[in-house]
Design an enzyme around this catalytic site. Structure first.
Site, mmCIF file in Angstrom:
data_model
loop_
_atom_site.group_PDB
_atom_site.id
_atom_site.type_symbol
_atom_site.label_atom_id
_atom_site.label_comp_id
_atom_site.label_asym_id
_atom_site.label_seq_id
_atom_site.Cartn_x
_atom_site.Cartn_y
_atom_site.Cartn_z
ATOM 1 N N LYS A 162 3.746 -3.163 -2.027
ATOM 2 C CA LYS A 162 3.345 -2.823 -3.399
ATOM 3 C C LYS A 162 4.402 -1.883 -3.972
ATOM 4 O O LYS A 162 4.206 -0.661 -4.028
ATOM 5 C CB LYS A 162 1.972 -2.151 -3.339
ATOM 6 C CG LYS A 162 0.969 -2.744 -4.306
ATOM 7 C CD LYS A 162 -0.418 -2.264 -4.031
ATOM 8 C CE LYS A 162 -1.230 -2.033 -5.278
ATOM 9 N NZ LYS A 162 -1.352 -3.125 -6.208
HETATM 10 N N1 PMP Z 1 -1.550 -9.122 -5.585
HETATM 11 C C1 PMP Z 1 -1.033 -8.145 -6.351
HETATM 12 C C2 PMP Z 1 0.281 -8.362 -7.018
HETATM 13 C C3 PMP Z 1 -1.729 -6.942 -6.507
HETATM 14 O O1 PMP Z 1 -1.210 -5.959 -7.261
HETATM 15 C C4 PMP Z 1 -2.985 -6.785 -5.873
HETATM 16 C C5 PMP Z 1 -3.762 -5.515 -6.056
HETATM 17 N N2 PMP Z 1 -3.422 -4.558 -5.095
HETATM 18 C C6 PMP Z 1 -3.472 -7.823 -5.070
HETATM 19 C C7 PMP Z 1 -2.730 -8.993 -4.954
HETATM 20 C C8 PMP Z 1 -4.760 -7.685 -4.303
HETATM 21 O O2 PMP Z 1 -4.585 -6.849 -3.204
HETATM 22 P P1 PMP Z 1 -5.781 -5.965 -2.632
HETATM 23 O O3 PMP Z 1 -6.871 -6.900 -2.311
HETATM 24 O O4 PMP Z 1 -5.220 -5.302 -1.426
HETATM 25 O O5 PMP Z 1 -6.156 -5.020 -3.704
#
Ligand code: PMP
Length: 325
Positions: A162
């Site tokens: 991220k």
């Molecule tokens: N893809 C992206 C690009 C995101 O920013 C997120 C949010 N964190 C997700 C998928 C989903 O990830 P998570 O379930 O860990 O929040």
């Protein structure tokens, strides 16, 4: 219309909990100038019956946070347990007794211009928590657009982490989708495969089976995605596989849904003006939404291991973290 984000009272910043207004950086900060940082997104769910705030899978979120920092060669002086304990202290100090969204951030903290290399860079970490508002209003039937922007490739900016700067890609796609009257955007990757939505992973249901793109198709390794694969297999006995998805499979899918910490589970009912399946939320999405809503609030004993109790942890005398640099 987006509602303005309320400001928190406190922030965890550089090893201490400080009034939010004191968590500040200078404009020359590397992370601000170049996007050299990474972040996380967690949620806390208030359980009224137990008068407890449960944070969903904080150890997994902070593990990914530390991995994102590692991809950037940012050295952080905290372990997963340090960060979970710091989060607990912050939430208790903030006195949050409602659903909330939690945002940890790590960034290249030196105030220097022109020296891009991250070797030996000083880093800083902050965490804030705010009462939650929805990421996609239309979660019962979102209309989404396949974006003209391609998802960043892992050979450009690490896609599985991220990384702050990578969200320029997201912001462009989301802006264009909203200007076109859509709720969200779906990214294809450089190979033309479906990757994910702007801030959520994507799933399709076809002929009774679920598929989602593999971690090698430039997706963020979502924690909700992982939880949903477990729920489908263990609780709903629905076959779920990780494989590449072609764009035209979206047109033939019976159901499409998005999953992430912010959106939770959103039913997609139109893509580029074509109805998905019947054009209404399907049964697999509906069952998952119900099960997930109970699990995240700590209401399903089998999945209680995913829910971290903020107030009981302090009462149980969990040692305060030794957070010093
Ligand atoms: N893809 C992206 C690009 C995101 O920013 C997120 C949010 N964190 C997700 C998928 C989903 O990830 P998570 O379930 O860990 O929040």
């Amino acid at each position: 219309m987006t509602t303005p984000t309320p400001l928190p009272e406190y922030a965890f910043f550089d090893g201490r909990i400080v009034p939010y207004r004191e968590a500040r950086v200078g404009v020359m900060t590397h992370g601000l100038q170049y996007g050299t940082g990474c972040f996380g997104g967690l949620r806390g769910f208030w359980n009224r019956a137990e008068e407890e705030l449960f944070v969903f899978r904080p150890h997994d979120h902070f593990q990914r946070f530390l991995e994102s920092a590692r991809l950037l060669s940012l050295e952080l002086p905290y372990s997963v347990d340090d960060l979970v304990a710091a989060l607990g202290s912050l939430l208790r100090q903030e006195g949050l007794r409602a659903d909330c969204y939690i945002r940890p951030l790590a960034f290249a903290a030196e105030e220097r211009i022109g020296a891009l290399g991250l070797e030996g860079m000083r880093s800083a970490v902050s965490i804030v928590a705010i009462p939650f508002s929805k990421y996609i209003e239309n979660d019962l039937g979102a209309h989404v657009k396949i974006s003209a922007w391609r998802r960043i490739d892992d050979n450009m900016i690490p896609a599985r982490g991220k990384v702050s700067g990578a969200y320029v890609n997201t912001a462009l796609a989301k802006t264009d989708a909203q200007r076109g009257g859509f709720d969200d955007a779906i990214f294809l990757d450089q190979n033309g495969h479906v990757s994910e939505a702007s801030a959520a992973n994507l799933f399709i249901v076809r002929n009774g089976a679920v598929a989602t793109p593999p971690v090698t198709d430039n997706i963020l390794e979502g924690i909700t995605r992982r939880s949903i694969l477990d729920m489908l297999r263990e609780e709903l006995a629905i076959p779920a596989i990780e494989r590449s998805i072609d764009r035209t499979e979206l047109s033939l899918a019976d159901e499409v849904f998005l999953a992430g910490t912010g959106v939770q589970i959103v039913s997609v009912t139109r893509i580029d003006h074509r109805p998905v399946g019947t054009g209404r939320m399907g049964p697999v999405t509906a069952s998952l939404r119900k099960l997930n809503a109970e699990i995240v609030r700590g209401e399903v004993p089998r999945y209680r291991r995913w829910c971290w109790p903020v107030y009981a942890s302090a009462a149980a005398g969990a040692p305060a973290p030794a957070i010093a640099r």
